[in-house]
Motif scaffolding. Structure first.
Motif: not given
Length: 293
Positions: A176-190
Motif C-alpha cells: 500500500a505504501e509503495l502505491g500498487f493499485e491492487y494486491s493479489a496476496d489473498a485467497y479469501a474470496d471470489e
C-alpha cells in the motif's frame, strides 16, 4: 471479538453485484507465473538450491550446492514452456496477467518483449524468491523497491499490481505504501474487496497447475481440465463471481498438460457471457463500480 484482526464474514449472504462488462456472468483471469531465473540457486546468492514446484516432487534443497537437474527443469520453463503458453493465448487472442519475478524477467528480454507485444499485463511477483516471514519491514520494503525499479527498467512500465507470494505481516502495508493499485496476496474470496484502503483482488491456489507438483495433486491433464471446467461452470451458474487460473511455464507448459489447458480455453470461448480479462482491468472495474467507503 471487535479486536480480532481477521475478517471471517466478508460479503456474507449479500455480495455486491459485480456488474461485469457486457453483463458477463463471470470474470476469468489467467495468470502466467514467470519465475524461471528467480528461483533459489547458489548462483543467485542463495544458501541452497530450489526445492519447490518442479517435476521432482518432494525435492530437498541442497545447501551450498547447485542442483543441475532442478536448474534444467526451470530452464525448460523459460526456454520452451513460456513460448508454448504464449502461442496458445495469442492465437486465441485471450488476455493474460503475468506475475513476473523481477530477476527472472531481467534474464529473458525476448520473453518480456513478447509479453509487451501481446499487451499482457505484467504484475510484480517480487524481486526473487524470498520468504519474508522473518524479515524486517525495512528489509522487505527495500527489496520491493528494487523489484519495482528492475521491473520498470526491463518492461518499460511500473507494475500496477503485486503478488509477493511469500508474505509477512508487513507485506500488505508495504504494498500500500509503495502505491500498487491492487494486491493479489489473498485467497479469501471470489470477489475483490478492500482492506485498510487497499484493493485486494484475491488469487486461487486450487485452480492452479502447481498441484501437478504437489502430493495428492493433479496426476493427469484430464484431472486439471475437469477441475477447471467444474469451477468455471459453478461460478458462471452462480453469476457475479471471478475465477483465477494459475499457470507456470515449467509445469503446464509441458505438452501433455498444455493439451488440457488448450481444451479448457476452447471450452471457455464457447460462451458469450464471460469476461476474460487482465487482473488490472478487474481491479479498475471494481474501483469504478465499487469505490472504497
Amino acid at each position: 471479538m471487535s479486536d480480532y484482526p481477521r475478517d471471517m464474514i466478508g460479503y456474507g449472504q449479500n455480495p455486491p453485484a459485480a456488474n461485469w462488462p457486457n453483463k458477463a456472468r463471470i470474470a476469468l483471469n489467467f495468470v502466467v507465473n514467470y519465475e524461471e531465473g528467480g528461483e533459489n540457486c547458489v548462483l543467485h546468492g542463495d544458501a541452497a538450491s530450489e526445492a519447490f514446484l518442479s517435476e521432482i516432487v518432494g525435492a530437498a534443497a541442497w545447501t551450498g550446492q547447485r542442483h543441475m537437474n532442478m536448474e534444467s527443469i526451470y530452464e525448460y520453463g523459460s526456454r520452451s514452456g513460456f513460448w508454448r503458453l504464449h502461442r496458445m493465448f495469442t492465437q486465441r487472442e485471450m488476455p493474460v496477467t503475468v506475475f513476473g519475478v523481477a530477476m527472472a524477467l531481467e534474464r529473458n528480454p525476448d520473453a518480456v518483449q513478447a509479453m509487451n507485444t501481446a499487451d499482457w499485463e505484467i504484475a510484480s511477483h517480487g524481486l526473487k524468491w524470498i520468504d519474508y516471514k522473518d524479515h524486517s519491514y525495512e528489509a522487505e520494503r527495500a527489496d520491493l523497491k528494487k523489484a519495482i525499479a528492475v521491473h520498470t527498467e526491463v518492461t518499460g512500465v511500473r507494475p500496477a499490481g503485486i503478488y509477493q507470494g511469500r508474505t509477512s505481516l508487513n507485506t500488505r502495508d508495504i504494498c500500500a505504501e509503495l502505491g500498487f493499485e491492487y494486491s493479489a496476496d489473498a485467497y479469501a474470496d471470489e470477489l475483490p474487496y478492500y482492506e485498510n484502503g487497499q484493493l485486494i483482488v484475491p488469487y486461487m491456489l486450487d485452480a492452479n497447475d502447481m498441484r501437478f507438483a504437489t502430493p495428492q495433486g493433479f496426476n493427469t491433464g484430464e484431472q486439471f481440465e475437469t477441475y477447471l471446467r467444474d469451477s468455471f461452470d459453478v461460478l458462471r451458474a452462480e453469476g457475479g463471481r471471478m475465477m483465477s487460473v494459475g499457470l507456470h511455464c515449467r509445469l503446464v507448459g509441458r505438452p501433455g498438460r498444455a493439451a488440457a489447458l488448450g481444451r479448457f480455453l476452447d471450452y471457455v470461448q464457447q460462451f458469450e457471457d464471460v469476461w476474460v480479462s487482465t487482473r488490472l482491468d478487474i481491479a479498475r472495474h471494481w474501483r469504478q463500480n465499487h469505490p472504497d467507503t
